[in-house]
Design a protein around this motif. Sequence first.
Motif, mmCIF file in Angstrom:
data_model
loop_
_atom_site.group_PDB
_atom_site.id
_atom_site.type_symbol
_atom_site.label_atom_id
_atom_site.label_comp_id
_atom_site.label_asym_id
_atom_site.label_seq_id
_atom_site.Cartn_x
_atom_site.Cartn_y
_atom_site.Cartn_z
ATOM 1 N N MET A 77 0.432 -1.229 0.003
ATOM 2 C CA MET A 77 -0.036 0.038 -0.047
ATOM 3 C C MET A 77 0.946 1.606 0.187
ATOM 4 S SD MET A 77 -1.964 0.258 4.489
ATOM 5 C CE MET A 77 -0.232 0.044 5.761
ATOM 6 N N VAL A 78 0.437 2.350 -0.059
ATOM 7 C CA VAL A 78 1.106 3.599 -0.441
ATOM 8 C C VAL A 78 0.300 4.922 1.015
ATOM 9 C CG1 VAL A 78 1.786 5.625 -1.391
ATOM 10 C CG2 VAL A 78 1.458 3.658 -2.926
ATOM 11 N N LEU A 79 0.773 5.051 2.025
ATOM 12 C CA LEU A 79 0.567 6.124 3.104
ATOM 13 C C LEU A 79 1.192 7.214 2.349
ATOM 14 C CD1 LEU A 79 1.261 3.876 6.628
ATOM 15 C CD2 LEU A 79 -0.873 4.188 4.964
ATOM 16 N N THR A 80 0.333 8.306 2.352
ATOM 17 C CA THR A 80 0.439 9.332 2.001
ATOM 18 C C THR A 80 0.628 10.135 3.653
ATOM 19 O OG1 THR A 80 -0.193 9.503 -0.499
ATOM 20 C CG2 THR A 80 -0.362 11.878 1.587
ATOM 21 N N GLN A 86 4.432 7.199 0.569
ATOM 22 C CA GLN A 86 5.108 6.295 1.829
ATOM 23 C C GLN A 86 5.071 5.125 1.172
ATOM 24 O OE1 GLN A 86 8.564 6.854 2.435
ATOM 25 N NE2 GLN A 86 8.926 4.944 2.397
ATOM 26 N N PRO A 87 6.246 4.340 -0.124
ATOM 27 C CA PRO A 87 4.953 2.862 -0.466
ATOM 28 C C PRO A 87 5.300 2.691 0.967
ATOM 29 C CG PRO A 87 6.782 3.862 -2.449
ATOM 30 C CD PRO A 87 6.496 4.834 -0.984
ATOM 31 N N VAL A 88 4.814 1.339 0.869
ATOM 32 C CA VAL A 88 4.708 0.213 2.292
ATOM 33 C C VAL A 88 4.820 -1.297 1.879
ATOM 34 C CG1 VAL A 88 3.848 -0.189 4.840
ATOM 35 C CG2 VAL A 88 4.027 2.063 4.301
ATOM 36 N N GLY A 98 1.177 10.048 14.869
ATOM 37 C CA GLY A 98 0.141 9.507 15.115
ATOM 38 C C GLY A 98 -0.234 10.980 14.572
ATOM 39 N N ASP A 99 0.411 11.946 14.823
ATOM 40 C CA ASP A 99 -0.367 13.407 15.050
ATOM 41 C C ASP A 99 -0.181 13.938 13.898
ATOM 42 O OD1 ASP A 99 0.800 14.637 17.537
ATOM 43 O OD2 ASP A 99 2.288 13.738 17.124
ATOM 44 N N ALA A 100 0.257 12.877 12.442
ATOM 45 C CA ALA A 100 0.719 13.553 10.765
ATOM 46 C C ALA A 100 -1.802 12.742 10.205
ATOM 47 C CB ALA A 100 0.975 12.417 10.160
ATOM 48 N N ALA A 101 -1.020 13.900 9.569
ATOM 49 C CA ALA A 101 -2.199 13.364 8.687
ATOM 50 C C ALA A 101 -2.259 12.421 7.079
ATOM 51 C CB ALA A 101 -2.783 14.674 7.726
ATOM 52 N N THR A 102 -2.498 10.946 7.780
ATOM 53 C CA THR A 102 -2.363 9.944 6.952
ATOM 54 C C THR A 102 -3.196 9.347 5.822
ATOM 55 O OG1 THR A 102 -0.489 9.616 8.349
ATOM 56 C CG2 THR A 102 -1.297 7.873 7.334
ATOM 57 N N ASP A 103 -2.989 9.388 4.932
ATOM 58 C CA ASP A 103 -4.273 8.372 3.754
ATOM 59 C C ASP A 103 -3.729 7.495 3.487
ATOM 60 O OD1 ASP A 103 -6.712 9.957 3.119
ATOM 61 O OD2 ASP A 103 -5.334 9.095 1.085
ATOM 62 N N CYS A 104 -4.574 6.270 3.232
ATOM 63 C CA CYS A 104 -3.947 5.543 2.907
ATOM 64 C C CYS A 104 -4.541 4.494 1.304
ATOM 65 C CB CYS A 104 -4.512 4.038 3.685
ATOM 66 S SG CYS A 104 -4.413 2.633 2.973
ATOM 67 N N ARG A 105 -3.403 4.377 0.197
ATOM 68 C CA ARG A 105 -4.258 4.042 -0.991
ATOM 69 C C ARG A 105 -3.586 3.132 -1.023
ATOM 70 N NH1 ARG A 105 -0.956 7.484 -4.063
ATOM 71 N NH2 ARG A 105 0.000 5.066 -5.047
ATOM 72 N N LEU A 106 -4.585 1.400 -1.179
ATOM 73 C CA LEU A 106 -4.276 -0.137 -1.845
ATOM 74 C C LEU A 106 -3.697 0.040 -2.722
ATOM 75 C CD1 LEU A 106 -7.495 -1.206 -0.003
ATOM 76 C CD2 LEU A 106 -4.634 -1.534 1.081
ATOM 77 N N GLU A 107 -2.785 -0.777 -3.085
ATOM 78 C CA GLU A 107 -2.058 -0.896 -4.686
ATOM 79 C C GLU A 107 -2.299 -1.781 -5.154
ATOM 80 O OE1 GLU A 107 1.712 1.182 -6.112
ATOM 81 O OE2 GLU A 107 -0.888 2.509 -4.825
ATOM 82 N N ALA A 108 -2.638 -3.478 -4.726
ATOM 83 C CA ALA A 108 -3.292 -4.642 -5.516
ATOM 84 C C ALA A 108 -4.452 -5.170 -4.366
ATOM 85 C CB ALA A 108 -2.314 -5.346 -5.396
ATOM 86 N N GLY A 109 -5.411 -4.844 -4.094
ATOM 87 C CA GLY A 109 -6.417 -5.123 -2.905
ATOM 88 C C GLY A 109 -6.208 -4.931 -1.770
#
Length: 202
Positions: A77-80, A86-88, A98-109
Amino acid sequence: MGTDVLRWSEYPSVPWKNGGGVTREVASGVVQSALASAESADRFDWRVSVADVDTQGPFSAFPGIDRVITLVEGEGMVLTVDGRPQPVAPLDPFAFSGDAATDCRLEAGAVRDMNVMTRRGHATARVRILSVTGARTDTMACATGEILLVMAVTEGVTVADPGGRQATLGPLDCVRHEGAGPLVLSGDGTVAEIRITPAPAH
């Protein structure tokens, strides 16, 4: 103090703080009880959990918390985090605030991730992914005051406590250990080693 075996089938389910999903709590604790007594009942100074992420979107905010996230199932996944992508990758621990604004994008399900959270100024965490091979045994001991958790990522790992009692771990089962004497790991598989270190008392 001592050693406890924690089973995946027994982890309680807890709703995400933002209501976007469910996590399973593996273990948590408070290392400064005097401070905690004035706080809410759900306060923690450290927590280990496993979450299923099957939709994209924002992560919950945890002000004052440091996080380490590790993919234990899924392709990535990619966390912004505060605007920075940031690719994970699988089994590659990633630390962020945990203070950061964090969004998740799934790369393959859908993915499943292990989360380690510590309250800044109260505790710190270190996460390592280790291979256990049949050609040798591995030992893990606690430093004074440290909390050690060993979570199986795969089948095939057996853990013996300092008294010689053995437990065979299934995927995402965990052993929590505190105090003197090492854990002895044997078999063939992969584990996550999680070390929680309380901050020095002031």
